[in-house]
Motif scaffolding. Structure first.
Motif, PDB file in Angstrom:
ATOM      1  N   GLY A  69      -2.253  -2.246   2.725  1.00  0.00           N
ATOM      2  CA  GLY A  69      -2.440  -2.645   1.334  1.00  0.00           C
ATOM      3  C   GLY A  69      -3.849  -3.111   1.062  1.00  0.00           C
ATOM      4  O   GLY A  69      -4.449  -2.758   0.036  1.00  0.00           O
ATOM      5  N   TYR A  70      -4.410  -3.882   1.978  1.00  0.00           N
ATOM      6  CA  TYR A  70      -5.782  -4.361   1.808  1.00  0.00           C
ATOM      7  C   TYR A  70      -6.756  -3.189   1.800  1.00  0.00           C
ATOM      8  O   TYR A  70      -7.687  -3.142   0.990  1.00  0.00           O
ATOM      9  N   ARG A  71      -6.533  -2.250   2.702  1.00  0.00           N
ATOM     10  CA  ARG A  71      -7.380  -1.046   2.762  1.00  0.00           C
ATOM     11  C   ARG A  71      -7.439  -0.347   1.412  1.00  0.00           C
ATOM     12  O   ARG A  71      -8.517   0.016   0.930  1.00  0.00           O
ATOM     13  N   ASP A  72      -6.276  -0.185   0.780  1.00  0.00           N
ATOM     14  CA  ASP A  72      -6.217   0.557  -0.475  1.00  0.00           C
ATOM     15  C   ASP A  72      -6.881  -0.207  -1.620  1.00  0.00           C
ATOM     16  O   ASP A  72      -7.561   0.393  -2.462  1.00  0.00           O
TER      17      ASP A  72
ATOM     18  N   SER B 279      -6.383 -11.269 -16.190  1.00  0.00           N
ATOM     19  CA  SER B 279      -5.104 -11.598 -15.561  1.00  0.00           C
ATOM     20  C   SER B 279      -4.373 -10.326 -15.150  1.00  0.00           C
ATOM     21  O   SER B 279      -3.791 -10.249 -14.063  1.00  0.00           O
ATOM     22  N   GLY B 280      -4.418  -9.310 -16.008  1.00  0.00           N
ATOM     23  CA  GLY B 280      -3.750  -8.056 -15.690  1.00  0.00           C
ATOM     24  C   GLY B 280      -4.335  -7.391 -14.462  1.00  0.00           C
ATOM     25  O   GLY B 280      -3.599  -6.864 -13.623  1.00  0.00           O
ATOM     26  N   THR B 281      -5.653  -7.430 -14.335  1.00  0.00           N
ATOM     27  CA  THR B 281      -6.310  -6.866 -13.155  1.00  0.00           C
ATOM     28  C   THR B 281      -5.860  -7.578 -11.893  1.00  0.00           C
ATOM     29  O   THR B 281      -5.533  -6.947 -10.883  1.00  0.00           O
ATOM     30  N   ILE B 282      -5.846  -8.888 -11.940  1.00  0.00           N
ATOM     31  CA  ILE B 282      -5.471  -9.678 -10.758  1.00  0.00           C
ATOM     32  C   ILE B 282      -4.043  -9.378 -10.333  1.00  0.00           C
ATOM     33  O   ILE B 282      -3.754  -9.209  -9.138  1.00  0.00           O
ATOM     34  N   LEU B 283      -3.141  -9.270 -11.295  1.00  0.00           N
ATOM     35  CA  LEU B 283      -1.744  -8.946 -10.973  1.00  0.00           C
ATOM     36  C   LEU B 283      -1.632  -7.538 -10.395  1.00  0.00           C
ATOM     37  O   LEU B 283      -0.895  -7.311  -9.429  1.00  0.00           O
ATOM     38  N   THR B 284      -2.367  -6.596 -10.949  1.00  0.00           N
ATOM     39  CA  THR B 284      -2.308  -5.214 -10.459  1.00  0.00           C
ATOM     40  C   THR B 284      -2.844  -5.103  -9.038  1.00  0.00           C
ATOM     41  O   THR B 284      -2.243  -4.434  -8.182  1.00  0.00           O
ATOM     42  N   LEU B 285      -3.976  -5.750  -8.775  1.00  0.00           N
ATOM     43  CA  LEU B 285      -4.540  -5.703  -7.428  1.00  0.00           C
ATOM     44  C   LEU B 285      -3.588  -6.342  -6.420  1.00  0.00           C
ATOM     45  O   LEU B 285      -3.429  -5.844  -5.303  1.00  0.00           O
ATOM     46  N   HIS B 286      -2.954  -7.427  -6.816  1.00  0.00           N
ATOM     47  CA  HIS B 286      -2.003  -8.094  -5.918  1.00  0.00           C
ATOM     48  C   HIS B 286      -0.792  -7.195  -5.656  1.00  0.00           C
ATOM     49  O   HIS B 286      -0.271  -7.144  -4.530  1.00  0.00           O
TER      50      HIS B 286
ATOM     51  N   MET C  76       1.298   5.861   9.336  1.00  0.00           N
ATOM     52  CA  MET C  76       1.964   4.906   8.454  1.00  0.00           C
ATOM     53  C   MET C  76       2.145   3.584   9.207  1.00  0.00           C
ATOM     54  O   MET C  76       2.255   3.568  10.435  1.00  0.00           O
ATOM     55  N   PRO C  77       2.176   2.469   8.496  1.00  0.00           N
ATOM     56  CA  PRO C  77       2.342   1.169   9.158  1.00  0.00           C
ATOM     57  C   PRO C  77       3.678   1.059   9.876  1.00  0.00           C
ATOM     58  O   PRO C  77       4.693   1.568   9.405  1.00  0.00           O
ATOM     59  N   ARG C  78       3.635   0.368  11.040  1.00  0.00           N
ATOM     60  CA  ARG C  78       4.829   0.234  11.875  1.00  0.00           C
ATOM     61  C   ARG C  78       5.495  -1.135  11.755  1.00  0.00           C
ATOM     62  O   ARG C  78       6.623  -1.317  12.196  1.00  0.00           O
ATOM     63  N   ASN C  79       4.770  -2.107  11.201  1.00  0.00           N
ATOM     64  CA  ASN C  79       5.325  -3.462  11.096  1.00  0.00           C
ATOM     65  C   ASN C  79       4.706  -4.163   9.899  1.00  0.00           C
ATOM     66  O   ASN C  79       3.872  -3.600   9.189  1.00  0.00           O
ATOM     67  N   ARG C  80       5.123  -5.418   9.675  1.00  0.00           N
ATOM     68  CA  ARG C  80       4.659  -6.149   8.495  1.00  0.00           C
ATOM     69  C   ARG C  80       3.129  -6.318   8.499  1.00  0.00           C
ATOM     70  O   ARG C  80       2.481  -6.151   7.460  1.00  0.00           O
ATOM     71  N   SER C  81       2.567  -6.632   9.651  1.00  0.00           N
ATOM     72  CA  SER C  81       1.117  -6.803   9.706  1.00  0.00           C
ATOM     73  C   SER C  81       0.402  -5.531   9.281  1.00  0.00           C
ATOM     74  O   SER C  81      -0.562  -5.566   8.487  1.00  0.00           O
TER      75      SER C  81
ATOM     76  N   SER D  49       1.944  -3.356  -1.683  1.00  0.00           N
ATOM     77  CA  SER D  49       2.695  -2.151  -2.027  1.00  0.00           C
ATOM     78  C   SER D  49       3.419  -1.520  -0.845  1.00  0.00           C
ATOM     79  O   SER D  49       4.387  -0.775  -1.031  1.00  0.00           O
ATOM     80  N   PHE D  50       2.962  -1.790   0.394  1.00  0.00           N
ATOM     81  CA  PHE D  50       3.614  -1.205   1.568  1.00  0.00           C
ATOM     82  C   PHE D  50       4.731  -2.098   2.115  1.00  0.00           C
ATOM     83  O   PHE D  50       5.463  -1.689   3.007  1.00  0.00           O
ATOM     84  N   THR D  51       4.836  -3.317   1.616  1.00  0.00           N
ATOM     85  CA  THR D  51       5.801  -4.270   2.160  1.00  0.00           C
ATOM     86  C   THR D  51       7.097  -4.259   1.353  1.00  0.00           C
ATOM     87  O   THR D  51       7.158  -3.712   0.247  1.00  0.00           O
ATOM     88  N   ALA D  52       8.112  -4.911   1.924  1.00  0.00           N
ATOM     89  CA  ALA D  52       9.393  -5.036   1.228  1.00  0.00           C
ATOM     90  C   ALA D  52       9.431  -6.268   0.333  1.00  0.00           C
ATOM     91  O   ALA D  52      10.452  -6.548  -0.294  1.00  0.00           O
TER      92      ALA D  52
END
Length: 350
Positions: A92-95, A111-118, A81-86, A123-126
């Motif tokens: 997230g990019y990997r997924d 537009s919906g696709t772009i929002l979902t991908l973003h 699992m990720p240990r820091n923000r980087s 998704s792993f960040t706060a």
């Protein structure tokens, strides 16, 4: 008011250089598709594995996001699992990268696709802005190697973003149906316009490179599965920024010239196809030892190369074999090791 003219792309002049690049891309693609790809299965599988790692590392690296080689490999294999923000952003990019590679046929340009991908990207960040368009105005800033920055472009105001993204996707999809321009031209224009809108607080550059893969797939240009387009861009990042800058002038008034960025875009796709063709050709010719291939790679580049760079050029062999080859060549004095840790590189001994 900004309008997307995908009927003429602001009277785009398709130069002889652009035409030649499109022809060469089509020729190499046709050659690859006509070959017996099943005979290259093991090489292609290794290329996919290397390209995913390179793409994730390079696209985040362009934005100054890094982790160690060991951690990157573990994250890509989903063994940690990720240990820091980087590492959260890398995960997230990997997924998102995996999602596009696996499901591109079912992902519309909307537009919906772009929002979902973003949303998946963060998704792993706060962060609470994942999957949401920007709510504050922003600027496109180029950061140089010495740490200095330059404001390249002022994107549209935040309140205009949702409509602009809707309009962009709509005009792009219409243009693809009408087939007035070669699909590669339209793909490059779409990626450029997305970057220019700069619709998010963060992640715009990474999203643009993910969308590059997404728009290329339906046009039957799937080279990004095997060769990291992001890595090719990172290697000539200054040219990337320059192309963006040249094509930005007059964008808000619908008077910009798409030419510089599209020409750059075509160059990247062509380089990727040439690399893929070269890898496949090497499997047909008489096999070489890993040490011979390492020497060939260093000779072809004529500059220091990292282990990861060398691995990308030698899909015939796994990481362990390449590491042994590097060790043997270093011990025998045929190559020289520069630096240490993440910055370690190798160069031929003159």
């Amino acid at each position: 008011m900004k309008k997307f003219d995908y009927d003429s792309l602001n009277d785009l002049i398709i130069t002889p250089e652009m035409t030649q690049k499109i022809i060469q891309i089509s020729e190499i693609r046709g050659k690859i598709e006509a070959s017996d790809l099943q005979s290259h299965d093991s090489v292609l599988e290794r290329l996919v594995e290397v390209a995913k790692i390179q793409s994730t590392d390079a696209s985040n690296g362009i934005e100054g996001i890094h982790t160690s080689d060991t951690r990157l490999k573990q994250i890509m294999a989903k063994k940690t699992m990720p240990r820091n923000r980087s590492e959260e952003e890398i995960s997230g990019y990997r997924d998102v990268l995996d999602l596009i590679h696996q499901q591109y046929a079912y992902i519309p340009i909307s537009s919906g696709t772009i929002l979902t991908l973003h949303k998946h990207l963060f998704s792993f960040t706060a962060s609470n802005w994942g999957g949401k368009f920007k709510d504050i105005n922003n600027q496109i800033v180029t950061t140089f190697k010495d740490g200095s920055e330059e404001i390249r472009f002022d994107p549209p105001a935040a309140f205009l973003t949702p409509n602009l993204i809707d309009d962009l996707c709509s005009e792009f999809n219409k243009a693809k149906q009408l087939d007035k321009f070669p699909s590669l031209i339209l793909n490059g224009a779409f990626v450029f316009d997305f970057v220019s809108i700069h619709p998010f607080r963060d992640g715009n550059g990474r999203m643009s490179r993910l969308l590059t893969l997404l728009v290329l797939y339906p046009s039957n240009y799937g080279v990004g599965r095997y060769i990291s387009l992001e890595s090719l861009i990172e290697k000539i990042k200054s040219q990337y920024y320059q192309a963006l800058k040249l094509s930005s002038d007059g964008w808000n008034n619908n008077k910009n010239d798409y030419g510089p960025f599209i020409d750059f875009f075509l160059s990247i796709v062509l380089q990727a196809y040439r690399e893929l063709d070269s890898h496949l050709e090497s499997t047909i010719n008489k096999p070489k030892s890993v040490t011979m291939l390492i020497i060939d790679s260093l000779q072809n580049e004529l500059k220091p190369m990292s282990k990861r760079d060398i691995m990308a050029t030698i899909p015939q062999y796994g990481q362990s074999s390449i590491e042994h080859g590097l060790a043997d060549l270093t011990t025998s004095g045929k190559i020289h090791k520069l630096g240490g840790g993440r910055s370690t590189k190798y160069v031929l001994v003159v």
